[in-house]
Scaffold this active site. Structure first.
Site, PDB file in Angstrom:
ATOM      1  N   SER A  60      22.829 -14.455   0.276  1.00  0.00           N
ATOM      2  CA  SER A  60      22.555 -13.646  -0.910  1.00  0.00           C
ATOM      3  C   SER A  60      21.645 -12.470  -0.604  1.00  0.00           C
ATOM      4  CB  SER A  60      21.941 -14.484  -2.035  1.00  0.00           C
ATOM      5  OG  SER A  60      20.535 -14.404  -2.033  1.00  0.00           O
ATOM      6  N   VAL A  61      21.650 -11.503  -1.512  1.00  0.00           N
ATOM      7  CA  VAL A  61      20.816 -10.314  -1.423  1.00  0.00           C
ATOM      8  C   VAL A  61      19.339 -10.667  -1.473  1.00  0.00           C
ATOM      9  CG1 VAL A  61      20.757  -9.893  -3.919  1.00  0.00           C
ATOM     10  CG2 VAL A  61      20.589  -7.949  -2.326  1.00  0.00           C
ATOM     11  N   LYS A  62      18.999 -11.823  -2.047  1.00  0.00           N
ATOM     12  CA  LYS A  62      17.603 -12.207  -2.224  1.00  0.00           C
ATOM     13  C   LYS A  62      16.885 -12.488  -0.912  1.00  0.00           C
ATOM     14  CE  LYS A  62      17.593 -12.229  -6.812  1.00  0.00           C
ATOM     15  NZ  LYS A  62      16.733 -11.353  -7.609  1.00  0.00           N
ATOM     16  N   ASP A  63      17.626 -12.692   0.168  1.00  0.00           N
ATOM     17  CA  ASP A  63      16.981 -12.889   1.468  1.00  0.00           C
ATOM     18  C   ASP A  63      16.080 -11.712   1.811  1.00  0.00           C
ATOM     19  OD1 ASP A  63      18.529 -15.146   1.596  1.00  0.00           O
ATOM     20  OD2 ASP A  63      19.652 -14.560   3.374  1.00  0.00           O
TER      21      ASP A  63
ATOM     22  N   ALA B 121      12.821 -11.900  -0.214  1.00  0.00           N
ATOM     23  CA  ALA B 121      12.084 -13.134   0.063  1.00  0.00           C
ATOM     24  C   ALA B 121      11.235 -12.980   1.324  1.00  0.00           C
ATOM     25  CB  ALA B 121      13.055 -14.300   0.202  1.00  0.00           C
TER      26      ALA B 121
END
Length: 455
Positions: free
Chosen positions: A41-44, A47
């Site tokens: 996901s883009v959230k990596d 994060a």
């Protein structure tokens, strides 16, 4: 090339042309496929940025615990960072999130605490509040707070935006992304607009979220807030990472349209993506139909992978039960309103009106509950059973103004909410409200739903 750990593989995700779903649209439509990140996901991106910035500031120390409220994808990115760097993880999640997301986080060694969805952000049971309390109670813990931690948008300003600019050779004219915490949209759009001030950004919102109206009016309207199913976009708060100055337009997308488009991305483009990807593509293409020109280049962020939605949008039974399969007939709020054939008048009480007058109107119109209005806005509601119990105890209330006895407002729902969704929202005391295409307000009760089911 050999990497020292999995987190070094984050970023540099591919741009892929849409070949079928963009039929009839001028210009070129590209999608940035973020499931190529190691956490799918883009959230990596944000994060690892939040963790490393916290380390630099001395907030996160060796042996510490990362505690975050997440819809799943941010948790996955934080879990990867924690494994690589030796931290513990505790995540709080709303109970609407898919079981697959919860199971994945547990498989990565994280503790997961599931919290109720249908409570206010300030409720001590909300996943926001539980995360904050755990952070206060657990020594040497770090609460990234992806909503207000500005490392979120900076991650995309430093990586996602430059990647898109380089991959399109500076030709990008339109950028679209779902807006949840706001980091992906705000950081990327800020970078792209600095390179080309004429670049247009389109934020994708969902019905039940406050973003679109807030952008257009500056008003935080709690009447816009109601439960929705799509995961990862929309909010009932305004996160600090949402920079409305770099978001030119918002487009709202229903749960159903998002779910159908998600499945079409898989079947027609070979892109096995998550639910909010369907939201982003549906909303972006709706905008593109009327606004993209021949030489324009639109880039849409596809945030995550389809494996986290196997029990939902990729499950025929789940889709059928929610009225989302196109080959079945399932009534909606729109159908109920259409059945009234324009012969409808909303019965209301107005701020400053006496309670006894409201009672007379309710008796005359044979209705058991009405909204309370002030200058065209719904500010509360009156139900006959609760009003009766108050007047029995305190008879003089019949001469009070309605705002002194009113209850909380009925919730607004989307026109395309299906009957099963409506029935789950209409409890024994409260109806729901809906605005039609002409912005007229309608009330929908249990009896309306029952009538639609038995037709």
């Amino acid at each position: 090339m050999i990497y020292n750990s999995i987190i070094e593989t984050i970023g540099n995700t591919p741009l892929v042309k849409l070949n079928k779903l963009n039929s009839g649209i001028k210009g070129q439509v590209l999608v940035k496929v973020e499931y190529f990140n190691p956490g799918n996901s883009v959230k990596d991106r944000m994060a690892i940025k939040m963790v490393e910035d916290a380390e630099k500031e001395g907030i996160l120390k060796p042996g510490g615990t990362i505690i975050e409220g997440t819809s799943g994808n941010t948790g996955m990115g934080l879990a990867l960072a924690a494994i690589a760097k030796g931290y513990k993880c505790i995540f709080t999640m709303a109970d609407k999130q898919s079981k697959e997301k919860i199971d994945v986080l547990k498989a990565m060694g994280a503790e997961v605490i599931v919290c109720p969805t249908n409570v206010s952000p300030n409720d001590p049971r909300s996943y926001y509040s539980v995360a904050k309390k755990l952070n206060a109670d657990i020594p040497n813990s770090f609460y990234p707070n992806q909503y207000d931690n500005l490392s979120n948008w900076k991650a995309h300003y430093e990586t996602t935006g430059p990647e898109i600019w380089e991959q399109t050779e500076g030709r990008v004219t339109h950028f679209a992304a779902g807006v949840g915490t706001g980091g992906t949209m705000s950081g990327t759009a800020k970078y792209l607009k600095e390179q080309n001030p004429d670049m247009v950004s389109i934020g994708i919102d969902t019905y039940g979220s406050v973003f679109k109206k807030y952008k257009e009016t500056g008003q935080f309207d709690e009447n816009e807030i109601y439960p929705y199913l799509t995961e990862g976009i929309g909010e009932d708060i305004i996160p600090e990472n949402v920079d409305f100055s770099v978001i030119d337009h918002f487009v709202k997308v229903t749960d159903k349209d998002a779910a159908i488009m998600t499945r079409r991305l898989s079947k027609e483009e070979g892109l096995f993506v998550g639910w909010s990807c369907g939201s982003a593509v549906h909303g972006a293409l709706e905008y593109a139909k009327d606004n993209l020109k021949e030489n324009d280049v639109m880039v849409i962020i596809l945030p995550d992978h389809g494996t986290r939605y196997l029990g939902k949008v990729y499950n025929d039974d789940w889709m059928r039960n929610h009225g989302f399969l196109e080959d079945i007939t399932f009534g909606t709020a729109r159908d109920i309103i259409a059945g009234r054939n324009g012969n409808y008048e909303l019965v209301v009480a107005r701020k400053g009106e006496k309670v006894k007058n409201a009672i007379e109107v309710m008796n005359e119109k044979s209705v058991s509950q009405i909204p309370v209005m002030d200058n065209g806005q719904v500010i509360g509601s009156i139900t006959d059973n609760k009003l009766l119990s108050k007047i029995i105890v305190k008879p003089e209330l019949k001469d009070a103004n309605v705002e002194e006895v009113m209850e909380e407002s009925m919730k607004f729902v989307a026109m395309d909410s299906t009957l099963d969704v409506l029935s789950s929202m209409v409890d024994k005391d409260k109806a729901v409200l809906v605005r039609d295409d002409l912005h007229q307000i309608h009330i929908i009760t249990k009896h309306d739903i029952l009538g639609a089911i038995t037709k």
